[in-house]
Design a protein around this motif. Structure first.
Motif, PDB file in Angstrom:
ATOM      1  N   TYR A   1     -28.845 -17.779  -2.820  1.00  0.00           N
ATOM      2  CA  TYR A   1     -29.034 -16.330  -2.665  1.00  0.00           C
ATOM      3  C   TYR A   1     -28.020 -15.712  -1.705  1.00  0.00           C
ATOM      4  O   TYR A   1     -27.456 -14.641  -1.984  1.00  0.00           O
ATOM      5  CB  TYR A   1     -30.454 -16.038  -2.170  1.00  0.00           C
ATOM      6  CG  TYR A   1     -31.521 -16.405  -3.167  1.00  0.00           C
ATOM      7  CD1 TYR A   1     -31.846 -15.548  -4.219  1.00  0.00           C
ATOM      8  CD2 TYR A   1     -32.200 -17.619  -3.082  1.00  0.00           C
ATOM      9  CE1 TYR A   1     -32.817 -15.873  -5.147  1.00  0.00           C
ATOM     10  CE2 TYR A   1     -33.178 -17.958  -4.002  1.00  0.00           C
ATOM     11  CZ  TYR A   1     -33.479 -17.094  -5.034  1.00  0.00           C
ATOM     12  OH  TYR A   1     -34.436 -17.431  -5.959  1.00  0.00           O
ATOM     13  N   GLU A   2     -27.802 -16.351  -0.575  1.00  0.00           N
ATOM     14  CA  GLU A   2     -26.875 -15.796   0.418  1.00  0.00           C
ATOM     15  C   GLU A   2     -25.475 -15.654  -0.177  1.00  0.00           C
ATOM     16  O   GLU A   2     -24.809 -14.631  -0.008  1.00  0.00           O
ATOM     17  CB  GLU A   2     -26.841 -16.696   1.653  1.00  0.00           C
ATOM     18  CG  GLU A   2     -25.907 -16.193   2.737  1.00  0.00           C
ATOM     19  CD  GLU A   2     -25.874 -17.104   3.953  1.00  0.00           C
ATOM     20  OE1 GLU A   2     -25.200 -16.759   4.942  1.00  0.00           O
ATOM     21  OE2 GLU A   2     -26.523 -18.181   3.917  1.00  0.00           O
TER      22      GLU A   2
ATOM     23  N   LEU B   1     -33.256 -10.647  -7.687  1.00  0.00           N
ATOM     24  CA  LEU B   1     -32.960 -11.720  -6.736  1.00  0.00           C
ATOM     25  C   LEU B   1     -34.060 -11.822  -5.687  1.00  0.00           C
ATOM     26  O   LEU B   1     -34.530 -12.923  -5.350  1.00  0.00           O
ATOM     27  CB  LEU B   1     -31.615 -11.475  -6.056  1.00  0.00           C
ATOM     28  CG  LEU B   1     -30.348 -11.608  -6.907  1.00  0.00           C
ATOM     29  CD1 LEU B   1     -29.131 -11.218  -6.085  1.00  0.00           C
ATOM     30  CD2 LEU B   1     -30.190 -13.018  -7.450  1.00  0.00           C
ATOM     31  N   THR B   2     -34.473 -10.681  -5.165  1.00  0.00           N
ATOM     32  CA  THR B   2     -35.536 -10.675  -4.152  1.00  0.00           C
ATOM     33  C   THR B   2     -36.835 -11.218  -4.726  1.00  0.00           C
ATOM     34  O   THR B   2     -37.554 -11.987  -4.067  1.00  0.00           O
ATOM     35  CB  THR B   2     -35.744  -9.242  -3.631  1.00  0.00           C
ATOM     36  OG1 THR B   2     -34.525  -8.779  -3.024  1.00  0.00           O
ATOM     37  CG2 THR B   2     -36.865  -9.195  -2.599  1.00  0.00           C
TER      38      THR B   2
ATOM     39  N   ARG C   1     -25.419 -12.796  -2.971  1.00  0.00           N
ATOM     40  CA  ARG C   1     -25.477 -11.437  -2.398  1.00  0.00           C
ATOM     41  C   ARG C   1     -24.155 -11.075  -1.721  1.00  0.00           C
ATOM     42  O   ARG C   1     -23.720  -9.919  -1.761  1.00  0.00           O
ATOM     43  CB  ARG C   1     -26.640 -11.347  -1.402  1.00  0.00           C
ATOM     44  CG  ARG C   1     -28.009 -11.383  -2.069  1.00  0.00           C
ATOM     45  CD  ARG C   1     -29.109 -11.119  -1.068  1.00  0.00           C
ATOM     46  NE  ARG C   1     -30.418 -11.033  -1.726  1.00  0.00           N
ATOM     47  CZ  ARG C   1     -31.386 -11.927  -1.601  1.00  0.00           C
ATOM     48  NH1 ARG C   1     -31.220 -12.996  -0.821  1.00  0.00           N
ATOM     49  NH2 ARG C   1     -32.534 -11.779  -2.237  1.00  0.00           N
ATOM     50  N   TRP C   2     -23.510 -12.050  -1.112  1.00  0.00           N
ATOM     51  CA  TRP C   2     -22.223 -11.806  -0.453  1.00  0.00           C
ATOM     52  C   TRP C   2     -21.135 -11.557  -1.476  1.00  0.00           C
ATOM     53  O   TRP C   2     -20.270 -10.698  -1.289  1.00  0.00           O
ATOM     54  CB  TRP C   2     -21.888 -13.022   0.412  1.00  0.00           C
ATOM     55  CG  TRP C   2     -20.555 -12.988   1.091  1.00  0.00           C
ATOM     56  CD1 TRP C   2     -20.197 -12.221   2.168  1.00  0.00           C
ATOM     57  CD2 TRP C   2     -19.387 -13.759   0.753  1.00  0.00           C
ATOM     58  NE1 TRP C   2     -18.891 -12.470   2.516  1.00  0.00           N
ATOM     59  CE2 TRP C   2     -18.372 -13.407   1.667  1.00  0.00           C
ATOM     60  CE3 TRP C   2     -19.126 -14.716  -0.223  1.00  0.00           C
ATOM     61  CZ2 TRP C   2     -17.105 -13.994   1.632  1.00  0.00           C
ATOM     62  CZ3 TRP C   2     -17.857 -15.289  -0.265  1.00  0.00           C
ATOM     63  CH2 TRP C   2     -16.864 -14.927   0.648  1.00  0.00           C
TER      64      TRP C   2
ATOM     65  N   LYS D   1     -30.405  -6.803  -7.850  1.00  0.00           N
ATOM     66  CA  LYS D   1     -30.740  -7.136  -6.462  1.00  0.00           C
ATOM     67  C   LYS D   1     -32.248  -7.283  -6.290  1.00  0.00           C
ATOM     68  O   LYS D   1     -32.718  -8.177  -5.570  1.00  0.00           O
ATOM     69  CB  LYS D   1     -30.183  -6.071  -5.507  1.00  0.00           C
ATOM     70  CG  LYS D   1     -28.665  -6.100  -5.392  1.00  0.00           C
ATOM     71  CD  LYS D   1     -28.145  -5.236  -4.261  1.00  0.00           C
ATOM     72  CE  LYS D   1     -28.397  -3.772  -4.505  1.00  0.00           C
ATOM     73  NZ  LYS D   1     -27.823  -2.921  -3.424  1.00  0.00           N
TER      74      LYS D   1
ATOM     75  N   ASP E   1     -20.210  -8.095  -4.304  1.00  0.00           N
ATOM     76  CA  ASP E   1     -19.484  -6.893  -3.889  1.00  0.00           C
ATOM     77  C   ASP E   1     -18.134  -7.325  -3.330  1.00  0.00           C
ATOM     78  O   ASP E   1     -18.066  -8.160  -2.431  1.00  0.00           O
ATOM     79  CB  ASP E   1     -20.293  -6.137  -2.828  1.00  0.00           C
ATOM     80  CG  ASP E   1     -19.686  -4.790  -2.467  1.00  0.00           C
ATOM     81  OD1 ASP E   1     -18.454  -4.714  -2.310  1.00  0.00           O
ATOM     82  OD2 ASP E   1     -20.447  -3.820  -2.317  1.00  0.00           O
TER      83      ASP E   1
END
Length: 322
Positions: A112-113, A98-99, A116-117, A95, A120
């Motif tokens: 990215y959106e 990614l940032t 990140r979704w 994570k 998980d």
């Protein structure tokens, strides 16, 4: 495999899908520092052959291990997630990575959106809430200790599957029966100290095979059927599972496509995994981070991926000029 022969044969077929070299973009082909557990098929290995193939077509693309501290990420405009297969074991680091690359203005494929979704499995709750056909699921948050018997009743099943919400390749996945849950309950309690889990009923349809529909830039490409070995429930090759190409009915392609259009509309690649239950497709997982794409299992798959990637790169280059 004779790489030169393979690339020669593929060259003319994909000539229409080309990069605009007046607007070059440097692409990082993201991998990980670990062993590969998949094998080649039909003369093309998605792991060993894909990168050289893309390079042979003129792409300025180079392999980089995502957590290698020596990588100069400022040298890249695009990062293509292909095999960061240990991200779930280094979740906080992933994570943070990614940032970091997002702050550098690097375009991520998939974006990215979406990543990140999708990293998980709680995302399945959103899909279920939207009224879509999803294998029934109950989420057990970190520290949950209400006892396994409640889950058998809630899922109306005498056998359940328990897997981490952040995981891959069936890692730390359990199959538990109502008649022998005590030992599994102790194991689960320990695993739940590390993170959340998802509980689902064991679906007998897994013995008929798990369907994987693959889409590139929202367009259907191909489907494969994965079956577990006798006595197992895991379909991965390294657990003895088998893989075969399958040509599904259009209604099932449309069902799979509905998940992509609703929840992954801007993705370069999307793999829709599920089961056929009474001739109706039910989602198990929507794979949008680092799925194996089974490019060697259909004669059009590699070309479909290449064309989709060049389309994305050209779109990005045109946007940069504008």
């Amino acid at each position: 495999m004779d790489d030169n022969k393979t690339f020669t044969l593929l060259g003319d077929k994909f000539a229409a899908a080309s990069i605009d070299f007046s607007r070059p973009m440097r692409v990082a082909f993201i991998t990980y520092d670990g062993s590969v557990k998949y094998s080649a098929a039909n003369g093309f290995d998605e792991i060993q052959d894909l990168l050289p193939f893309l390079q042979s077509k003129g792409l300025d693309i180079h392999e980089e291990i995502w957590d290698d501290p020596a990588v100069d990420w400022t040298a890249y405009q695009v990062a293509l997630l292909r095999m960061p297969w240990d991200y779930h074991q280094k979740f906080e680091e992933f994570k943070a990575w990614l940032t970091k690359i997002e702050s550098l203005g690097i375009t991520l494929l998939n974006n990215y959106e979406t990543v990140r979704w999708n990293i998980d499995k709680h995302y399945l709750q959103q899909i279920t809430n939207a009224g879509c056909q999803v294998i029934p699921s109950i989420f057990l948050e970190q520290g949950w200790n209400d006892g396994l018997p409640l889950l058998f009743d809630a899922l109306s099943s005498d056998q359940i599957i328990l897997k981490p919400c952040v995981s891959g390749g069936s890692r730390d996945t359990l199959k538990v029966s109502r008649t022998a849950f005590q030992e599994a309950q102790a194991v689960l309690a320990e695993l739940l100290t590390q993170g959340a889990y998802i509980a689902q009923p064991f679906m007998k349809e897994i013995n008929d095979g798990e369907w994987s529909f693959t889409f590139f830039n929202g367009t259907y490409s191909h489907t494969i059927l994965k079956k577990p070995k006798a006595g197992d429930f895991r379909v991965q090759q390294f657990f003895g599972g088998t893989i075969e190409r399958i040509d599904p009915q259009q209604e099932h392609i449309d069902q799979a496509a509905s998940f992509v259009s609703a929840f992954a509309p801007e993705t370069l690649y999307a793999r829709v995994d599920g089961l056929m239950v009474d001739n109706n497709f039910m989602l198990m997982e929507l794979e949008l981070v680092e799925p194996f794409l089974y490019l060697a299992y259909h004669p059009e798959a590699l070309g479909n991926f290449y064309r989709a990637l060049t389309e994305k790169i050209n779109e990005l280059a045109e946007a940069e000029i504008a």
